[in-house]
Design a protein around this motif. Structure first.
Motif, PDB file in Angstrom:
ATOM      1  N   LEU A  55       0.826  -1.210   0.000  1.00  0.00           N
ATOM      2  CA  LEU A  55       0.000   0.000   0.000  1.00  0.00           C
ATOM      3  C   LEU A  55       0.860   1.259   0.000  1.00  0.00           C
ATOM      4  O   LEU A  55       0.527   2.259  -0.650  1.00  0.00           O
ATOM      5  N   ARG A  56       1.970   1.236   0.718  1.00  0.00           N
ATOM      6  CA  ARG A  56       2.865   2.403   0.735  1.00  0.00           C
ATOM      7  C   ARG A  56       3.421   2.665  -0.664  1.00  0.00           C
ATOM      8  O   ARG A  56       3.533   3.822  -1.101  1.00  0.00           O
ATOM      9  N   THR A  57       3.789   1.596  -1.379  1.00  0.00           N
ATOM     10  CA  THR A  57       4.328   1.757  -2.739  1.00  0.00           C
ATOM     11  C   THR A  57       3.295   2.388  -3.651  1.00  0.00           C
ATOM     12  O   THR A  57       3.590   3.316  -4.427  1.00  0.00           O
ATOM     13  N   ARG A  58       2.068   1.897  -3.595  1.00  0.00           N
ATOM     14  CA  ARG A  58       1.012   2.416  -4.476  1.00  0.00           C
ATOM     15  C   ARG A  58       0.710   3.882  -4.143  1.00  0.00           C
ATOM     16  O   ARG A  58       0.429   4.680  -5.032  1.00  0.00           O
ATOM     17  N   TRP A  59       0.766   4.232  -2.853  1.00  0.00           N
ATOM     18  CA  TRP A  59       0.479   5.619  -2.488  1.00  0.00           C
ATOM     19  C   TRP A  59       1.555   6.555  -3.057  1.00  0.00           C
ATOM     20  O   TRP A  59       1.243   7.631  -3.559  1.00  0.00           O
ATOM     21  N   ILE A  60       2.814   6.144  -2.980  1.00  0.00           N
ATOM     22  CA  ILE A  60       3.907   6.979  -3.516  1.00  0.00           C
ATOM     23  C   ILE A  60       3.749   7.147  -5.022  1.00  0.00           C
ATOM     24  O   ILE A  60       3.896   8.253  -5.555  1.00  0.00           O
ATOM     25  N   VAL A  61       3.427   6.055  -5.725  1.00  0.00           N
ATOM     26  CA  VAL A  61       3.261   6.135  -7.180  1.00  0.00           C
ATOM     27  C   VAL A  61       2.110   7.061  -7.537  1.00  0.00           C
ATOM     28  O   VAL A  61       2.206   7.887  -8.459  1.00  0.00           O
ATOM     29  N   ALA A  62       0.985   6.949  -6.815  1.00  0.00           N
ATOM     30  CA  ALA A  62      -0.202   7.744  -7.144  1.00  0.00           C
ATOM     31  C   ALA A  62       0.019   9.222  -6.884  1.00  0.00           C
ATOM     32  O   ALA A  62      -0.550  10.069  -7.590  1.00  0.00           O
ATOM     33  N   HIS A  63       0.851   9.580  -5.893  1.00  0.00           N
ATOM     34  CA  HIS A  63       1.017  10.976  -5.524  1.00  0.00           C
ATOM     35  C   HIS A  63       2.283  11.602  -6.101  1.00  0.00           C
ATOM     36  O   HIS A  63       2.640  12.724  -5.734  1.00  0.00           O
ATOM     37  N   SER A  64       2.950  10.901  -6.981  1.00  0.00           N
ATOM     38  CA  SER A  64       4.151  11.460  -7.622  1.00  0.00           C
ATOM     39  C   SER A  64       3.791  11.997  -8.994  1.00  0.00           C
ATOM     40  O   SER A  64       2.842  11.536  -9.646  1.00  0.00           O
ATOM     41  N   GLU A  65       4.543  12.989  -9.434  1.00  0.00           N
ATOM     42  CA  GLU A  65       4.326  13.529 -10.766  1.00  0.00           C
ATOM     43  C   GLU A  65       4.665  12.465 -11.806  1.00  0.00           C
ATOM     44  O   GLU A  65       5.509  11.595 -11.596  1.00  0.00           O
ATOM     45  N   ALA A  81      -5.403  -5.892  -9.301  1.00  0.00           N
ATOM     46  CA  ALA A  81      -4.637  -5.301  -8.205  1.00  0.00           C
ATOM     47  C   ALA A  81      -5.209  -3.936  -7.822  1.00  0.00           C
ATOM     48  O   ALA A  81      -5.933  -3.307  -8.600  1.00  0.00           O
ATOM     49  N   GLN A  82      -4.841  -3.483  -6.634  1.00  0.00           N
ATOM     50  CA  GLN A  82      -5.368  -2.222  -6.109  1.00  0.00           C
ATOM     51  C   GLN A  82      -4.750  -1.028  -6.836  1.00  0.00           C
ATOM     52  O   GLN A  82      -3.563  -1.017  -7.160  1.00  0.00           O
ATOM     53  N   CYS A  83      -5.593  -0.010  -7.049  1.00  0.00           N
ATOM     54  CA  CYS A  83      -5.137   1.233  -7.676  1.00  0.00           C
ATOM     55  C   CYS A  83      -5.602   2.401  -6.813  1.00  0.00           C
ATOM     56  O   CYS A  83      -6.799   2.601  -6.619  1.00  0.00           O
ATOM     57  N   LEU A  84      -4.633   3.184  -6.274  1.00  0.00           N
ATOM     58  CA  LEU A  84      -4.961   4.375  -5.488  1.00  0.00           C
ATOM     59  C   LEU A  84      -4.962   5.592  -6.397  1.00  0.00           C
ATOM     60  O   LEU A  84      -4.058   5.754  -7.217  1.00  0.00           O
ATOM     61  N   HIS A  85      -5.968   6.443  -6.224  1.00  0.00           N
ATOM     62  CA  HIS A  85      -6.083   7.646  -7.049  1.00  0.00           C
ATOM     63  C   HIS A  85      -5.690   8.874  -6.237  1.00  0.00           C
ATOM     64  O   HIS A  85      -5.740   8.878  -5.004  1.00  0.00           O
ATOM     65  N   ASP A 145      -9.633   8.080  -3.738  1.00  0.00           N
ATOM     66  CA  ASP A 145     -10.430   6.902  -4.070  1.00  0.00           C
ATOM     67  C   ASP A 145      -9.507   5.718  -4.350  1.00  0.00           C
ATOM     68  O   ASP A 145      -8.338   5.889  -4.711  1.00  0.00           O
ATOM     69  N   SER A 146     -10.046   4.530  -4.203  1.00  0.00           N
ATOM     70  CA  SER A 146      -9.268   3.336  -4.508  1.00  0.00           C
ATOM     71  C   SER A 146     -10.178   2.276  -5.106  1.00  0.00           C
ATOM     72  O   SER A 146     -11.387   2.278  -4.884  1.00  0.00           O
ATOM     73  N   GLY A 147      -9.578   1.394  -5.863  1.00  0.00           N
ATOM     74  CA  GLY A 147     -10.307   0.303  -6.496  1.00  0.00           C
ATOM     75  C   GLY A 147      -9.358  -0.458  -7.390  1.00  0.00           C
ATOM     76  O   GLY A 147      -8.207  -0.046  -7.599  1.00  0.00           O
ATOM     77  N   THR A 148      -9.777  -1.558  -7.949  1.00  0.00           N
ATOM     78  CA  THR A 148      -8.916  -2.310  -8.846  1.00  0.00           C
ATOM     79  C   THR A 148      -8.830  -1.617 -10.203  1.00  0.00           C
ATOM     80  O   THR A 148      -9.642  -0.733 -10.514  1.00  0.00           O
ATOM     81  N   CYS A 149      -7.863  -2.032 -11.008  1.00  0.00           N
ATOM     82  CA  CYS A 149      -7.783  -1.496 -12.372  1.00  0.00           C
ATOM     83  C   CYS A 149      -9.047  -1.852 -13.150  1.00  0.00           C
ATOM     84  O   CYS A 149      -9.533  -1.068 -13.970  1.00  0.00           O
ATOM     85  N   ALA A 154      -7.284   2.005 -22.066  1.00  0.00           N
ATOM     86  CA  ALA A 154      -6.034   2.763 -22.153  1.00  0.00           C
ATOM     87  C   ALA A 154      -6.010   3.881 -21.118  1.00  0.00           C
ATOM     88  O   ALA A 154      -4.975   4.138 -20.481  1.00  0.00           O
ATOM     89  N   ARG A 155      -7.134   4.540 -20.941  1.00  0.00           N
ATOM     90  CA  ARG A 155      -7.191   5.623 -19.958  1.00  0.00           C
ATOM     91  C   ARG A 155      -7.039   5.072 -18.531  1.00  0.00           C
ATOM     92  O   ARG A 155      -6.359   5.666 -17.701  1.00  0.00           O
ATOM     93  N   ALA A 156      -7.673   3.929 -18.239  1.00  0.00           N
ATOM     94  CA  ALA A 156      -7.553   3.319 -16.909  1.00  0.00           C
ATOM     95  C   ALA A 156      -6.109   2.922 -16.635  1.00  0.00           C
ATOM     96  O   ALA A 156      -5.586   3.158 -15.536  1.00  0.00           O
ATOM     97  N   ASN A 157      -5.432   2.343 -17.635  1.00  0.00           N
ATOM     98  CA  ASN A 157      -4.038   1.938 -17.444  1.00  0.00           C
ATOM     99  C   ASN A 157      -3.135   3.143 -17.227  1.00  0.00           C
ATOM    100  O   ASN A 157      -2.134   3.074 -16.509  1.00  0.00           O
ATOM    101  N   SER A 158      -3.487   4.267 -17.853  1.00  0.00           N
ATOM    102  CA  SER A 158      -2.701   5.482 -17.680  1.00  0.00           C
ATOM    103  C   SER A 158      -2.871   6.033 -16.267  1.00  0.00           C
ATOM    104  O   SER A 158      -1.898   6.433 -15.627  1.00  0.00           O
ATOM    105  N   GLU A 159      -4.108   6.055 -15.787  1.00  0.00           N
ATOM    106  CA  GLU A 159      -4.368   6.574 -14.445  1.00  0.00           C
ATOM    107  C   GLU A 159      -3.722   5.684 -13.371  1.00  0.00           C
ATOM    108  O   GLU A 159      -3.341   6.172 -12.309  1.00  0.00           O
ATOM    109  N   CYS A 160      -3.628   4.376 -13.629  1.00  0.00           N
ATOM    110  CA  CYS A 160      -3.093   3.432 -12.643  1.00  0.00           C
ATOM    111  C   CYS A 160      -1.680   2.993 -12.990  1.00  0.00           C
ATOM    112  O   CYS A 160      -1.227   1.926 -12.546  1.00  0.00           O
ATOM    113  N   SER A 161      -0.990   3.798 -13.780  1.00  0.00           N
ATOM    114  CA  SER A 161       0.374   3.439 -14.187  1.00  0.00           C
ATOM    115  C   SER A 161       1.260   3.212 -12.971  1.00  0.00           C
ATOM    116  O   SER A 161       1.260   4.006 -12.033  1.00  0.00           O
ATOM    117  N   GLY A 162       1.988   2.111 -12.989  1.00  0.00           N
ATOM    118  CA  GLY A 162       2.867   1.776 -11.870  1.00  0.00           C
ATOM    119  C   GLY A 162       2.167   1.025 -10.755  1.00  0.00           C
ATOM    120  O   GLY A 162       2.810   0.621  -9.782  1.00  0.00           O
TER     121      GLY A 162
END
Length: 803
Positions: free
Chosen positions: A556-566, A602-606, A610-614, A640-648
């Motif tokens: 969860l920490r990894t996903r949070w860092i990815v979601a909040h990074s430029e 897998a989980q995707c943090l926005h 918000d959170s949810g799977t891809c 394609a848009r979902a994969n872009s938003e959940c990249s990483g």
């Protein structure tokens, strides 16, 4: 057809008000027309809410009604048996049924098929009596005021009197040994067997009947009601015996009564007397010693009390003033119940285990209540005798004395294990296991050193003598066991390890290594719990406690860092984010490419929290996002848009699209739910929506599939019947039974598997379809296709085939 619902507004049938019922019913000549006539009068449009024939109908009809609340069936019988119509005639069954259906129109309805009319059904007559046809016939046969003294004459009269309520045939009045017999000389009816026993054993036997003569007398008195032979009479030890002096009892109970009440009679003499007194009624084989039962048997005492030996033992132990031990109880019990039933010492202790936990209230103790066991621990832990601790034997004797009549304990019943409670001088109760850990952590020897485990255990076992005791082998010292710190705080060794390695530092500001943290914990919790490196399961899903006391997994920490990074930051890359998390959470959890889940589920943090799977993100975009022209996005663009938003974090491919499954999730009405759950919820709750309450199950399925187009689909099955495995039902019903109920072996079918199972079993008869193009066939019949009429067909010479 019955299987299809008609949604058209029903047309009411309006009969002329001056149409007489007699003239109308005279045109009905078959039973099937009778039912049709009654149904024609039923109120339309209320079938879903009107109760059945056994439902209640509440009316306020004044003096015309027997009661204001009765079932339609009871009102029908009351009307048919005790009421008259306007012309003074008895109601016919059809007229009575129509009358009840009319006055109870919105509450309950009856048809002829729902009205029972067997020989054992009740009949209400003009005098208000309510008995079965069978009982009426038997009463008429023996009544001195009745002229119907044959079975057939009485049956004919009762069938005419109770028409529409109950009916008997002559063959149904064939009498058996245990059928009821009514006699004018007795108020209570009974069967031929009991009348025979009464005649043999009471003063009525002035003529010294033989068994055959007594049975012949009973059969002649009960002719047409019951009939028996001597060979059918049960003469076993437990059969009933009638005498002049006592109510009917079995030979076994008579023998026990004589042995228990008349102590001067020996068991063998009592048995011989009973067998002579109850001759031809019941008989017990000797010797008398074989009639002695175990502790669950019945015992009669000199005060004519009747109870089991087990209950009597409990009464003696708790109520008798001169009895204080189980051994005394056993001796008195076996003396009182000698020759009847007998208990062993094990039987006594068996119910002691139950009485020890009964509540006890007494002035010499506090008034808060508690079981005998609790009070024993309290006395042993808090009371003193000449400034010395009370010994367990004295504490037990004291509690059993003051709690006499409420509960009783013995030494062998009280739990003295390591996990049992120990009450101290302050009245506080903790187990020996907990007390050992606390004492080990806080106590010191004369040199100011912490106690060794053996010394701490010896102290606790001595302090809690008679309440609980432990050995070192019984002390749980695993990594997940609790440890009491010197300041009295409780926590497990593994939690203490996480707190040290995640939040604490050395004096020079450096962090603890895993081994250093383990060394600190194992020293502080010596003898209570300990951990090793093998106990640390540092996976990607393990938790990590940081200096801000946030406790989350490395994943969860990894996903949070990815979601909040430029997007152009290194940290937006999952690998770089993992390195940072692994460094921050060293010794607690660790992620790598193999353990970090990047699948479609897998989980995707926005960024908005918000959170949810891809998969959920893709379906939300597919349902809600439009392109520049205001049109919904295609599946490829949405993915394609979902994969872009959940990249990483996660990614989907066309192969991951589970839209063909009824167990896939669907976003609709601002929430996610599977098609299966949506369908089952819609079926269970359709009564809440006036529009949906009119829809069949299959129409609701079609509606859910339309709402979830492109996200999931619930299979649509035909309503055609299928015969397989000896059972007949529609494909739709078979499928719904599989997906909505757990099977006998606990297995629950998914929608695809259930559809395949139905299609396999019902091949060639009906089928289930699972594609979005599936549509339910309409139940209305289709008109044959017409050939278009052209000008050429009408003789037009232009030659143009225009319609």
């Amino acid at each position: 057809q019955q299987s299809h619902r008609c949604l058209q507004k029903p047309k009411l049938i309006n009969f002329p008000e001056n149409l007489a019922l007699d003239s109308m019913f005279s045109t009905i000549i078959t039973t099937s027309f009778w039912v049709s006539a009654v149904v024609a009068f039923l109120p339309h449009g209320q079938a879903a809410s009107v109760g059945s024939c056994s439902s209640f109908c509440a009316l306020d009809l004044g003096d015309d009604a027997e009661t204001t609340n009765a079932t339609c069936l009871d009102r029908y019988k009351w009307t048919l048996g005790s009421q008259r119509d306007a012309s003074g005639k008895k109601y016919t069954p059809v007229k009575a049924l129509h009358y009840i259906n009319r006055i109870c129109a919105d509450q309950c309805q009856c048809t002829m098929d729902e009205v029972p009319a067997t020989c054992d059904d009740a009949c209400i007559t003009m005098d208000g009596s309510n008995t079965t046809c069978s009982a009426r016939i038997k009463w008429l046969i023996q009544s001195t005021t009745s002229t119907f003294n044959t079975v057939w004459a009485a049956t004919k009269y009762v069938n005419e009197e109770c028409v529409g309520q109950c009916s008997c045939g002559g063959y149904e009045m064939e009498s058996g040994c245990f059928d009821t017999c009514f006699l004018d000389v007795e108020t209570e009816p009974t069967n031929c067997i009991d009348r025979y026993r009464y005649l043999i054993g009471t003063a009525d036997n002035d003529k010294n009947y033989t068994p055959e003569e007594a049975m012949a007398t009973v059969n002649s008195r009960c002719i047409g009601q019951c009939e028996c032979t001597v060979d059918e009479v049960d003469t076993s030890c437990d059969a009933l015996c009638y005498t002049e002096s006592r109510d009917p009892q079995s030979c076994r109970d008579r023998y026990k009564w004589l042995v228990g009440v008349n102590k001067s009679t020996t068991p063998d003499d009592a048995l011989a007397y009973v067998n002579q007194q109850c001759q031809h009624q019941c008989h017990c084989e000797g010797p008398a010693s074989e009639l002695v039962e175990d502790c669950s048997g019945i015992c009669f005492t000199d005060d004519e009390t009747k109870s089991t030996c087990e209950k009597r033992a409990e009464f003696i132990l708790l109520k008798a003033h001169d009895i204080s031990t189980p051994e005394q109880t056993l001796a008195l019990l076996n003396d009182q119940c000698a020759g009847q039933c007998s208990c062993t010492e094990e039987n006594i202790y068996h119910f002691l285990e139950k009485t020890c936990f009964n509540e006890c209230f007494h002035d010499e103790l506090d008034d808060s209540g508690g079981s005998c066991e609790d009070r024993y621990r309290y006395v042993l832990g808090t009371q003193q005798n000449d400034k010395e601790r009370v010994v367990p034997e004295d504490a037990l004797a004291f509690v059993n004395d003051v709690c006499k009549g409420q509960c009783f304990c013995s030494d062998r019943v009280i739990d003295k294990s390591c996990s049992a409670n120990c009450t101290d001088q302050d009245g506080k109760s903790y187990s020996c296991h907990t007390r050992f850990k606390y004492h080990k952590a806080t106590a010191q020897n004369s040199n100011g050193e912490r106690l060794a485990a053996d010394d701490a255990l010896e102290y606790i076992n001595d302090k809690c003598n008679g309440q609980c005791s432990c050995t070192l082998d019984e002390i749980d010292s695993s990594c997940h066991s609790e440890c009491v710190s010197r300041d009295g705080r409780y926590d497990t060794c593994i939690n203490r390890y996480q707190w040290i390695i995640g939040t604490q530092q050395h004096a020079d500001g450096s962090r603890y290594t895993p081994q250093e943290a383990l060394d600190v914990i194992n020293e502080d919790c010596d003898g209570q719990c300990s951990c090793s490196l093998s106990d640390l399961h540092n996976t990607c899903d393990s938790f990590c406690l940081d200096k801000d006391l946030n406790n989350n997994t490395c994943d969860l920490r990894t996903r949070w860092i990815v979601a909040h990074s430029e997007s152009d930051s290194l940290m937006h890359n999952a690998t770089e984010a993992q390195k940072k998390v692994n460094d921050d959470c060293q010794g607690q959890c660790e992620c790598d490419e193999a353990t970090y889940d990047m699948s479609c589920t897998a989980q995707c943090l926005h960024i908005n929290g918000d959170s949810g799977t891809c998969s959920d993100t893709y379906k939300w975009i597919l349902k809600n996002v439009k392109d520049d022209d205001g049109k919904p996005l295609s599946k490829a663009d949405a993915m394609a848009r979902a994969n872009s938003e959940c990249s990483g974090q996660c990614a989907c491919t066309p192969e991951d699209d589970d839209a063909v499954s009824g167990d896939a999730r669907c976003f609709h009405d601002d929430h996610f739910s599977t098609c299966r759950d949506r369908v089952l919820w819609a079926i269970d709750n359709r009564h809440r929506d006036k529009r949906r309450s009119m829809l069949s199950e299959r129409r609701l399925i079609e509606l859910v599939n339309r709402e979830c187009t492109g996200q999931c689909i619930f299979p649509v099955c035909e309503d055609t019947e299928c015969l397989t495995h000896g059972e007949r039902s529609t494909c739709h019903n078979r499928f719904m039974g599989l997906v909505s109920h757990e099977q006998k072996d606990g297995y629950v079918y998914n929608t695809t598997g259930a559809a395949e199972m139905v299609n396999k079993d019902c091949e060639g008869q009906c089928k289930c379809r699972t594609s979005h193009d599936a549509r339910i066939a309409r139940s209305t019949s289709k008109q044959p296709r017409r050939t278009p009429v052209t000008k050429k067909a009408r003789g037009d010479s232009s030659g143009k085939d225009e319609l």
